[in-house]
Design an enzyme around this catalytic site. Structure first.
Site, short mmCIF file in Angstrom:
data_model
loop_
_atom_site.label_atom_id
_atom_site.label_comp_id
_atom_site.label_asym_id
_atom_site.label_seq_id
_atom_site.Cartn_x
_atom_site.Cartn_y
_atom_site.Cartn_z
N LYS A 21 0.86 -1.19 0.00
CA LYS A 21 0.00 0.00 0.00
C LYS A 21 0.89 1.24 0.00
O LYS A 21 1.90 1.29 0.70
CB LYS A 21 -0.90 0.00 1.25
CG LYS A 21 -1.94 1.11 1.27
CD LYS A 21 -2.84 1.05 2.50
CE LYS A 21 -3.97 2.08 2.41
NZ LYS A 21 -4.86 2.03 3.61
N SER A 73 -9.86 2.14 2.50
CA SER A 73 -8.95 2.87 1.64
C SER A 73 -7.92 1.99 0.93
O SER A 73 -7.34 2.42 -0.07
CB SER A 73 -8.19 3.91 2.47
OG SER A 73 -7.35 3.25 3.40
N SER A 113 -10.34 -0.04 6.76
CA SER A 113 -9.68 0.06 5.45
C SER A 113 -8.96 -1.19 4.97
O SER A 113 -8.49 -1.22 3.84
CB SER A 113 -8.68 1.22 5.46
OG SER A 113 -9.36 2.43 5.33
#
Ligand SMILES: [Mg+2]
Ligand SMILES: [Zn+2]
Lengths: 494, 95, 496
Positions: free
Chosen positions: A78, A158, A182
């Protein structure tokens, strides 16, 4: 040779050790796949050269018999994790061109254990969002589509790029961060496993901060076992993070397979909300039945302050974010907007106006407001007190049960743009995941079934602080019973 | 508690985010929606509740008083949009 | 408390009282910074003593330096203050070029040290007790250089993150003199315990000065804060100027605007700070990257045990046990190095002479204060650089008590010691400065002088007593000052 991108981490690890294929072959297969999957917009940065170098090193270690669990396993990272020398953007324009001279603790742990970085994956800007539409680098598309439809769906957020890349088999696993859901919500929306460990288990050092007291790094995988293997590498005490907890990390993988026989599983009645889609309610009931069938005792429990979790979260998280994001000022790194004849404040205001997207601005303003003079007690202090109540709810319930079972998200993947104009509707995506962040307890989302439209749904298992082992065990019981083998059609391949 | 245009302007300046004048009303609306919604917390009596200080029980780790870092001005300045003679450079500030 | 002198600002409407409170920022003596492992040393190349934490790189986190906690606790104990075993770090949010995080980690609601007090010497035996409101730990900011480039400000983060103790006084001071004395006393205490070097030129101690004026008995007036005043003299000048300014405004029918001001030492004026003009809203909240700061009684006990004798206690001991005057005791305890020198000297004298401390203390104190300090001041040397060691000084003083040299000759010997670093005995030996106490030798000289000055002898014997000094002088001249004065006196009286 089997299609190497179809393997699980555990399977690839065993194949590598046996010499069925090399790390370079495994990595190359993934590079080819991810290059063919750019339509998903999962990756912000692809790092194929670095990946191959790392794979070669892994092959060397394999040859020398020094091969830790993740040796040669290609992963997606990420873009909230700072990676040395590699663009790290947090999905924001304000970190334009930022190449850190340091490596986050969590990714450093993965590289220590031989993992290979395929690239940096897309996300909602500064991890603020539940659809991955709030990225400077554009939305990520969910690999899944409703039956017979070619409408693009969100992957959740997210960590949407992480979830999409694992679901589309363009990474074997991925790192994510979970501040309000997330990891778990995108895992549920893309039919994979996502694990948020206990607060303090994984170091936050080198992870771009959103809300410090709520941010939890954690893994994505296609199986519970894979996430257990990844967490085993990512977790660990870090003296550089004052909120890191100095406790030994158990061998999560070795703890698997114990089964739920004799366990007490709580079903929190407050999670049965008005307007919960029938399919989700039904899946939850299925999950309850599966666990009962495997010998668990089901107990209906109460977490009375559940409905206050989301509003408390939307005070605490923006407040912390407003302060954490103050460092993006155009002075030391990232974007700087020059204002002709302007002073320092003009530079700040222009830089931050140009660098932050709408959702981030909205949260910075809310956070600034709730901390501003005269409002601290009414908002922030109150929300932190509510957090205590929510944590106490979990503490008392965990005196009676070993783990809790709930749905992960109140809905399946939804079309791009659907909730973009309604922040509150977007926030409701995290209604089931946020309480575990407020209390800091571990939780996992496991794919458990499909909607009538053929979209994946997840079930969530929440456990006691530092008892990730039970969370994995119960998660695996769900996984075994659900036998979730559905895969999205590879419409994205060019 | 309702947020008006002036408040948004003041808050935006506190946060150093430039907001166009014509966007203030819309932002005030969005902020009010969210603030009205979070105000359901007022249903709870939290008078005697301690605010959370940390999600998990642990104690603060103290570092030894040793110099273990620094001497990396090059790393510190590497990403700077404007740096000169080893300093970060910003538009002139008048004290 | 004894404050005879009341300081006032004379206005056309009468006398104005001034009210002063100080926030002193004292840099903690530590190797590393408060929350990072970078060096806290002064004077490095720009941005050399900077870690990625101090530069607020994304994802960087603070970890507390235990030594800074210990120093804050020791300082609190030295100020007789309440020590809080549970305290907390808060973020103070504001934007500034030299504040990389966009917030300062400080302690707002729960400081590590609470109320205490400092007894301040005002001279002539007057003292005043100034209340301490609190002491908290916080990070220093970086440094902005505004004059290096025509349209840019340069930022150096070397100081960013250095540990500061902010020591907040109560608004107890009523004159520039009291404020100056307070800063001096605070500095003395910090230097005694070694928690801050008190070096105001290098900025390791700075004061924010809050000044307001009022008519005696009125409620507090609106205050102005003068930021970062970096010398005792400037503190006093700034207060004097600021009080006058405020009185003039009020008497002209104006109102004092609460604001932050800057002291310009060149003009001796304060002026409004443009960069700090807007109303502040610091949005304090607990730093979520840190847990509460906690320690136990054992930690406090250890901190207490590490404290040296403090200046007030030392002064009492010097006057009561050693019999020094209050003035001499004050002078000696004002700097720890001076007191240390004096005590080392005392120990050497006791060792050399076998006399009791009290017997020799007065002589030693006088010598340190007038002779040693005189020379040090003249050459601008610190006591730590004194060419004459306590043992050297003791040797010199013993020569006086033993009657080997006179006090007068001792001054010359000391001069040479100071210049050459030679020992007193060697100088006396080399230059033949031993006192002449041989009565036969002196008698012979006196006989010669009487014979050579018949007029003066007659006058003296005729009642001009003052001429006695003339004869003493003649003997001294003849012996090059080495004659033992007591012997000379005795013999002259007999012969005349
Ligand atoms: Mg202050
Ligand atoms: Zn301060």
């Amino acid at each position: 040779m089997t299609d190497l991108t179809r393997l699980t981490i555990a399977g690839a690890r065993d194949g590598l050790k046996k010499g069925d294929f090399s790390a370079r072959e495994l990595t190359s297969a993934h590079i080819a796949e991810l290059e063919a999957a750019r339509a998903l917009n999962a990756y912000i940065v692809e790092t194929p050269d670095q990946a191959l170098r790392m794979a070669d090193k892994a092959d060397q270690r394999l040859k020398e018999g020094d091969a830790p669990g993740l040796c040669g396993i290609p992963l997606a990272i990420k873009d909230l994790f700072c990676t040395e020398g590699v663009l790290s953007t947090a999905g924001s324009h304000i970190l334009n061109g930022f190449r850190p001279r340091y490596e986050s603790t969590v990714t450093a742990n993965l590289w220590r254990d031989g993992a290979v970085m395929l690239g940096k994956v897309n996300m909602d800007e500064f991890a603020m969002g539940s659809s991955n539409e709030h990225s400077h680098y554009g939305p990520v598309k969910n690999p899944w589509r409703a039956k017979g439809s070619d409408q693009d769906l969100v992957p959740g957020g997210s960590s949407g790029g992480s979830a999409a890349s694992v679901a589309a088999h363009i990474a074997m696993g991925a790192t994510g961060t979970d501040t309000g859901g997330s990891i778990r919500q995108p895992a549920a929306l893309t039919g994979i496993v996502g694990m948020k460990p206990t607060y303090g288990r994984c170091s936050r050092w080198g992870v771009v901060a959103f809300a410090s007291s709520l941010d939890h790094p954690g893994p994505f995988g296609r199986t519970v076992r894979d996430t257990a293997i990844m967490l085993g590498s990512m977790a660990g005490y870090d003296a550089k993070d004052s909120t890191s907890v100095n406790r030994p990390v158990p061998d999560y993988e070795a703890g698997l397979g114990k089964g739920v026989k004799g366990m007490k599983i709580g079903v929190p009645k407050e999670y049965r909300t008005d307007g919960m889609p029938e399919e989700i309610d039904a899946l939850w009931q299925k999950g309850i039945d599966w666990l009962r069938d495997q010998g668990a005792e089901i107990v209906v429990v109460s977490l009375p302050h559940t409905k206050y979790a989301l509003p408390a979260y939307y005070i605490v998280a923006p407040a912390e974010a407003s302060s954490n994001l103050a460092r993006y000022d155009g002075v030391r790194y990232g974007l700087r907007e020059k204002v002709d004849g302007g002073g320092l404040d003009d530079m700040y205001e222009a830089t931050r106006a140009a660098g932050f997207g709408d959702e981030v601005k909205r949260r910075i303003l809310i956070g600034t407001y709730v901390l501003s003079a005269g409002y601290y007690d009414a908002y922030y202090l109150k929300a932190q007190k509510v957090r205590t109540l929510i944590a106490n709810d979990f503490h008392s319930v965990f005196k009676k049960v070993d783990a809790l079972l709930t749905p992960t998200a109140p809905n399946a993947a939804f079309p791009l743009g659907d909730k973009l104009d309604d922040p509150l509707a977007m926030y409701f995506n995290d209604v089931f995941t946020v309480p575990a962040n407020l209390a800091g307890v571990p939780a996992i989302s496991v794919p458990a079934g499909l909607t009538g439209d053929g979209l994946p749904l997840g079930l969530q298992v929440i456990g006691k602080a530092f008892d990730e082992e039970t969370v994995f065990t119960v998660g695996q019981a769900i996984e075994d019973a659900a036998d979730f083998t559905a895969k999205p059609e590879a419409w994205w391949r060019d | 508690m309702s947020v008006d245009k002036d408040t948004v302007r003041r808050i935006a300046h506190l946060a150093r985010v430039q907001v166009a004048e014509e966007k203030l009303d819309a932002l005030a609306g969005e902020m009010n929606n969210i603030l009205d919604w979070v105000e359901q917390l007022n249903e709870l009596d939290v008078t005697d509740v301690e605010p959370m200080t940390s999600a998990v029980e642990t104690t603060l780790h103290w570092r030894e008083d040793k110099v273990t870092d620094g001497n990396k001005a090059e790393d510190v300045l590497a990403n700077a949009p404007d740096a000169e003679y080893g300093f970060f450079s910003v538009p002139k500030v008048i004290e | 408390m004894n404050t005879d002198k009341t300081y006032t600002v004379k206005g056309v409407t009468g006398d104005w009282e001034i009210v002063v409170g100080l926030e002193v920022h004292a840099q903690v003596i530590s190797n590393a910074k408060l929350f990072s492992g970078a060096s806290a040393a002064f004077g490095a190349e720009p941005n050399a003593n900077v870690s990625l934490v101090d530069a607020a790189m994304p994802g960087m986190l603070p970890v507390i330096n235990g030594e800074c906690v210990r120093q804050a606790v020791r300082t609190g104990l030295a100020l007789g203050a309440q020590i809080n075993k549970w305290s907390r770090f808060d973020r103070k949010n504001y934007f500034y070029a030299d504040l990389p995080q966009g917030y300062q980690i400080s302690q707002f609601q729960f400081p590590i040290v609470g109320e205490g007090e400092v007894v301040v010497d005002l001279g002539e035996g007057r003292t005043k007790t100034v209340g301490i409101e609190r002491l908290h730990l916080e990070q220093d900011a970086g440094k902005s250089l505004h004059d290096q480039h025509p349209d840019a400000t340069y930022v150096d983060l070397n100081r960013s993150g250095v540990a500061l103790m902010e020591i907040v006084s109560k608004p107890d001071m009523r004159s520039p003199e009291e404020a100056g004395a307070y800063v001096r006393k605070l500095r003395t205490i910090l230097r005694y315990i070694g928690s801050c070097d008190g070096n105001m030129e290098e900025g390791s101690m700075r004061a924010d000065v809050n000044v307001s004026v009022r008519k005696s008995g009125d409620p507090l007036g609106t205050r102005c804060e003068i930021k970062n005043v970096n010398s005792m003299r400037f503190v006093m000048q700034a207060i004097e100027y600021e009080a006058r300014r405020q009185v003039d405004i009020i008497e002209d029918g104006g109102m004092i605007k609460q604001e932050t001001r800057l002291f310009d030492p060149n003009k001796g004026e304060t002026r409004s700070m443009r960069s700090k003009e807007e109303a502040h809203d610091y949005r304090y909240f607990p730093d979520p990257d840190l847990l509460p700061l906690e320690f136990d009684d054992a930690f406090m006990t250890d901190a207490k045990a590490s404290l040296p004798e403090l200046p007030d206690a030392k002064k009492i001991r010097f006057t009561e046990s050693l019999g020094l005057s209050g003035y001499n005791a004050s002078v000696l305890v004002a700097e720890k190095e001076n007191a240390d020198y004096f005590e080392a000297l005392l120990a050497e004298i006791v060792k050399a002479t076998g006399k009791g401390e009290r017997e020799v203390a007065k002589q030693a104190a006088n010598w340190v204060i007038s002779d040693l300090f005189g020379h040090l001041n003249k050459s601008g040397a610190a006591i730590s650089d004194s060419p004459v060691s306590p043992a050297g000084g003791a040797e010199l003083l013993k020569l006086i008590t033993d009657g080997v040299i006179s006090g007068r000759i001792a001054k010359d010997v000391f001069e040479i010691m100071y210049e050459t670093g030679k020992s007193a005995a060697a100088i006396v030996e080399e230059k033949g400065l031993q006192q002449v106490s041989d009565t036969g030798e002196i008698e012979a000289l006196i006989d010669q002088i009487i014979a050579g000055n018949p007029g003066q002898v007659a006058a003296y014997r005729g009642g001009k007593d003052k001429l006695f000094g003339f004869f003493v002088g003649q003997v001294m001249k003849a012996t090059g000052g080495k004659a033992n004065p007591q012997v000379v006196n005795k013999l002259l009286r007999k012969k005349l």
